[in-house]
Design a protein around this motif. Structure first.
Motif, mmCIF file in Angstrom:
data_model
loop_
_atom_site.group_PDB
_atom_site.id
_atom_site.type_symbol
_atom_site.label_atom_id
_atom_site.label_comp_id
_atom_site.label_asym_id
_atom_site.label_seq_id
_atom_site.Cartn_x
_atom_site.Cartn_y
_atom_site.Cartn_z
ATOM 1 N N ALA A 72 0.844 -1.210 0.000
ATOM 2 C CA ALA A 72 0.000 0.000 0.000
ATOM 3 C C ALA A 72 0.873 1.253 0.000
ATOM 4 N N ILE A 77 -0.967 4.687 -1.612
ATOM 5 C CA ILE A 77 -2.347 4.807 -1.108
ATOM 6 C C ILE A 77 -2.407 4.771 0.420
ATOM 7 N N TYR A 82 -6.867 2.661 2.560
ATOM 8 C CA TYR A 82 -7.018 1.433 1.778
ATOM 9 C C TYR A 82 -7.738 0.400 2.628
ATOM 10 N N GLY A 105 -7.551 -0.030 -3.005
ATOM 11 C CA GLY A 105 -7.414 1.399 -2.754
ATOM 12 C C GLY A 105 -7.290 2.163 -4.049
#
Ligand code: AMP
Length: 114
Positions: A72, A77, A82, A105
């Motif tokens: 992530a 993100i 997310y 996300g």
């Protein structure tokens, strides 16, 4: 497990990995539901999250969370937000019988889920 599609991906018999370590792999979802939709799975075949018991497998699930967080952050993100989700059994939408975590996300995610 020889007839498991996610075992085949983890064994590099098909698909393309975006992350691999000794316990876990990650790859793009075939049918993305968000700009970022990555699946993070254990190499070990575990059919569903409810099969996870305390001990080694529980540690493995924690490791998957760490890797999902890392991906992530790499995808940019982490700040906006997310979701990491696993569906357990057909009623929740599980369609592949090798435990997997969806990392989603890159767009506004609704709640509650459908
Ligand atoms: P679930 O419905 O929660 O079991 O999620 C299974 C996910 O696996 C779905 O989002 C599918 O799009 C995805 N999927 C199925 N086959 C493949 C594949 N060969 N490569 C990548 N993703 C897949």
């Amino acid at each position: 497990m020889s007839d498991c599609i996610f075992c085949k991906i983890a064994n590099k018999e098909m698909g393309k990995l975006i992350y691999e370590d000794d316990q876990v792999v990650a790859f793009e979802d075939l049918s993305p539901q968000a700009p970022v939709h990555v699946l993070v799975i254990p190499k070990k075949h575990i059919a569903r999250i409810s099969d996870v018991t305390d001990g080694e497998d529980a540690c493995l699930m924690g490791h998957i969370m760490v890797i999902a967080n890392k991906i992530a952050a790499e995808r940019g993100i982490a700040e906006e937000g997310y979701r990491i989700v696993t569906n357990c059994n057909e009623g929740a939408g599980q369609s592949v019988w090798h435990v997997h975590f969806h990392l989603l996300g890159g767009r506004k995610l609704g709640w509650p889920p459908g």
